[in-house]
Design a protein around this motif. Structure first.
Motif, PDB file in Angstrom:
ATOM      1  N   PHE A   7       0.809  -1.311  -0.036  1.00  0.00           N
ATOM      2  CA  PHE A   7       0.447  -0.256   0.321  1.00  0.00           C
ATOM      3  C   PHE A   7       0.641   1.029   0.039  1.00  0.00           C
ATOM      4  O   PHE A   7       0.678   2.476  -0.815  1.00  0.00           O
ATOM      5  CB  PHE A   7      -0.980  -0.402   1.210  1.00  0.00           C
ATOM      6  N   LEU A   8       2.165   1.029   0.667  1.00  0.00           N
ATOM      7  CA  LEU A   8       3.123   2.198   1.193  1.00  0.00           C
ATOM      8  C   LEU A   8       3.482   2.209  -0.704  1.00  0.00           C
ATOM      9  O   LEU A   8       3.811   3.529  -1.168  1.00  0.00           O
ATOM     10  CB  LEU A   8       3.734   2.087   2.091  1.00  0.00           C
ATOM     11  N   GLY A   9       3.751   1.766  -0.941  1.00  0.00           N
ATOM     12  CA  GLY A   9       4.328   1.484  -2.470  1.00  0.00           C
ATOM     13  C   GLY A   9       3.772   2.392  -3.391  1.00  0.00           C
ATOM     14  O   GLY A   9       4.006   2.915  -4.537  1.00  0.00           O
ATOM     15  N   GLN A  10       2.424   1.908  -3.876  1.00  0.00           N
ATOM     16  CA  GLN A  10       1.420   2.337  -4.315  1.00  0.00           C
ATOM     17  C   GLN A  10       1.020   3.624  -3.991  1.00  0.00           C
ATOM     18  O   GLN A  10       1.136   4.022  -4.557  1.00  0.00           O
ATOM     19  CB  GLN A  10       0.391   1.232  -3.968  1.00  0.00           C
ATOM     20  N   THR A  11       1.538   4.332  -2.747  1.00  0.00           N
ATOM     21  CA  THR A  11       1.153   5.584  -2.279  1.00  0.00           C
ATOM     22  C   THR A  11       1.864   6.768  -3.105  1.00  0.00           C
ATOM     23  O   THR A  11       1.949   7.450  -3.318  1.00  0.00           O
ATOM     24  CB  THR A  11       0.819   5.028  -1.508  1.00  0.00           C
ATOM     25  N   TYR A  12       3.378   5.728  -2.743  1.00  0.00           N
ATOM     26  CA  TYR A  12       4.571   6.300  -3.993  1.00  0.00           C
ATOM     27  C   TYR A  12       4.596   6.834  -4.521  1.00  0.00           C
ATOM     28  O   TYR A  12       4.434   7.567  -5.479  1.00  0.00           O
ATOM     29  CB  TYR A  12       5.807   6.090  -2.679  1.00  0.00           C
ATOM     30  N   LEU A  13       4.408   5.372  -5.383  1.00  0.00           N
ATOM     31  CA  LEU A  13       3.870   5.481  -6.933  1.00  0.00           C
ATOM     32  C   LEU A  13       2.957   6.639  -7.382  1.00  0.00           C
ATOM     33  O   LEU A  13       2.604   7.877  -8.195  1.00  0.00           O
ATOM     34  CB  LEU A  13       3.634   4.386  -7.430  1.00  0.00           C
ATOM     35  N   TYR A  18       2.140   9.986  -5.545  1.00  0.00           N
ATOM     36  CA  TYR A  18       3.026  10.578  -5.463  1.00  0.00           C
ATOM     37  C   TYR A  18       3.761  10.854  -6.772  1.00  0.00           C
ATOM     38  O   TYR A  18       3.620  11.880  -7.996  1.00  0.00           O
ATOM     39  CB  TYR A  18       2.973  10.628  -4.496  1.00  0.00           C
ATOM     40  N   LEU A  19       4.281  10.381  -6.864  1.00  0.00           N
ATOM     41  CA  LEU A  19       5.493  10.062  -7.627  1.00  0.00           C
ATOM     42  C   LEU A  19       4.938  10.778  -9.306  1.00  0.00           C
ATOM     43  O   LEU A  19       5.363  11.482 -10.127  1.00  0.00           O
ATOM     44  CB  LEU A  19       6.045   8.981  -8.642  1.00  0.00           C
ATOM     45  N   SER A  20       4.408  10.075  -9.572  1.00  0.00           N
ATOM     46  CA  SER A  20       3.255   9.809 -11.620  1.00  0.00           C
ATOM     47  C   SER A  20       2.335  11.087 -11.254  1.00  0.00           C
ATOM     48  O   SER A  20       2.266  12.325 -11.951  1.00  0.00           O
ATOM     49  CB  SER A  20       2.517   8.508 -11.530  1.00  0.00           C
ATOM     50  N   SER A  21       1.932  11.379 -10.267  1.00  0.00           N
ATOM     51  CA  SER A  21       0.545  12.475 -10.410  1.00  0.00           C
ATOM     52  C   SER A  21       2.200  13.926 -10.035  1.00  0.00           C
ATOM     53  O   SER A  21       1.717  15.133 -10.777  1.00  0.00           O
ATOM     54  CB  SER A  21       0.148  13.001  -9.143  1.00  0.00           C
ATOM     55  N   LEU A  22       2.772  14.147  -9.553  1.00  0.00           N
ATOM     56  CA  LEU A  22       4.151  15.063  -9.387  1.00  0.00           C
ATOM     57  C   LEU A  22       4.295  15.259 -10.667  1.00  0.00           C
ATOM     58  O   LEU A  22       4.835  16.153 -11.788  1.00  0.00           O
ATOM     59  CB  LEU A  22       5.357  15.058  -7.985  1.00  0.00           C
ATOM     60  N   ARG A  23       4.918  13.881 -11.680  1.00  0.00           N
ATOM     61  CA  ARG A  23       5.628  14.372 -12.908  1.00  0.00           C
ATOM     62  C   ARG A  23       4.705  15.149 -14.008  1.00  0.00           C
ATOM     63  O   ARG A  23       4.663  15.461 -14.721  1.00  0.00           O
ATOM     64  CB  ARG A  23       6.160  12.371 -13.797  1.00  0.00           C
ATOM     65  N   LYS A  24       3.053  14.410 -13.762  1.00  0.00           N
ATOM     66  CA  LYS A  24       1.488  14.888 -14.506  1.00  0.00           C
ATOM     67  C   LYS A  24       1.767  16.163 -14.840  1.00  0.00           C
ATOM     68  O   LYS A  24       1.360  17.194 -15.402  1.00  0.00           O
ATOM     69  CB  LYS A  24       0.929  14.323 -14.937  1.00  0.00           C
ATOM     70  N   TYR A  25       1.259  16.714 -12.793  1.00  0.00           N
ATOM     71  CA  TYR A  25       1.752  18.475 -12.998  1.00  0.00           C
ATOM     72  C   TYR A  25       2.395  18.824 -13.378  1.00  0.00           C
ATOM     73  O   TYR A  25       2.189  20.114 -14.584  1.00  0.00           O
ATOM     74  CB  TYR A  25       1.741  18.031 -11.110  1.00  0.00           C
ATOM     75  N   ASN A  26       4.031  18.689 -13.482  1.00  0.00           N
ATOM     76  CA  ASN A  26       5.170  19.394 -13.457  1.00  0.00           C
ATOM     77  C   ASN A  26       4.765  19.262 -15.288  1.00  0.00           C
ATOM     78  O   ASN A  26       5.408  20.606 -15.821  1.00  0.00           O
ATOM     79  CB  ASN A  26       6.675  18.764 -13.269  1.00  0.00           C
ATOM     80  N   GLU A  27       4.478  18.582 -16.075  1.00  0.00           N
ATOM     81  CA  GLU A  27       4.361  18.787 -17.281  1.00  0.00           C
ATOM     82  C   GLU A  27       2.510  19.507 -17.832  1.00  0.00           C
ATOM     83  O   GLU A  27       3.483  20.385 -18.508  1.00  0.00           O
ATOM     84  CB  GLU A  27       3.733  17.419 -18.573  1.00  0.00           C
ATOM     85  N   LEU A  28       1.746  19.311 -17.004  1.00  0.00           N
ATOM     86  CA  LEU A  28       1.053  20.164 -17.166  1.00  0.00           C
ATOM     87  C   LEU A  28       1.579  21.658 -17.271  1.00  0.00           C
ATOM     88  O   LEU A  28       1.291  23.042 -17.658  1.00  0.00           O
ATOM     89  CB  LEU A  28       0.209  20.237 -16.341  1.00  0.00           C
ATOM     90  N   TYR A  29       2.109  21.809 -16.334  1.00  0.00           N
ATOM     91  CA  TYR A  29       2.274  23.519 -15.436  1.00  0.00           C
ATOM     92  C   TYR A  29       3.229  23.712 -16.694  1.00  0.00           C
ATOM     93  O   TYR A  29       3.528  25.190 -16.925  1.00  0.00           O
ATOM     94  CB  TYR A  29       3.164  23.464 -14.400  1.00  0.00           C
ATOM     95  N   LYS A  30       4.596  23.330 -17.223  1.00  0.00           N
ATOM     96  CA  LYS A  30       4.949  23.875 -18.541  1.00  0.00           C
ATOM     97  C   LYS A  30       4.059  23.894 -19.181  1.00  0.00           C
ATOM     98  O   LYS A  30       4.874  24.877 -19.745  1.00  0.00           O
ATOM     99  CB  LYS A  30       6.137  22.419 -18.451  1.00  0.00           C
TER     100      LYS A  30
END
Length: 101
Positions: free
Chosen positions: A55-61, A63-75
């Motif tokens: 569950f913790l691994g899926q939570t980190y996953l 978070y990381l994928s959402s952060l990557r997508k956010y940065n792409e959209l922000y850019k």
């Protein structure tokens, strides 16, 4: 099976977040691999901590994928000053009407 998929996805997200794309010497990757080895069990064993680790691994996953997508959209959509009408229309997927002469 889900644990292996989550591990691969986590390492892929770390690779994409890395500036050089290499996680061979990454402390985060080493830690994740150590945790997965620590909580690996067989099908015959019941381990509550393994489910918690998954569950913790899926939570980190997530978070990381959402952060990557956010940065792409922000850019892509962050304001870079004034845009022309054509640039704005292209940004949202519209076509400007043409004036036949």
């Amino acid at each position: 099976m889900a644990a292996t998929k989550t591990l691969r996805s986590l390492l892929q997200e770390l690779r994409s977040a890395s500036p050089k794309g290499c996680i061979k010497n990454s402390l985060a990757a080493r830690y994740i691999l150590a945790q997965y080895k620590k909580y690996s069990t067989t099908d015959l064993q019941l381990c509550k901590a393994r489910d918690e680790a998954l569950f913790l691994g899926q939570t980190y996953l997530t978070y990381l994928s959402s952060l990557r997508k956010y940065n792409e959209l922000y850019k892509d959509y962050h304001g870079r000053g004034e845009r022309s009408v054509k640039e704005t229309a292209d940004l949202v997927g519209f076509k400007l009407p043409t004036d036949p002469k």
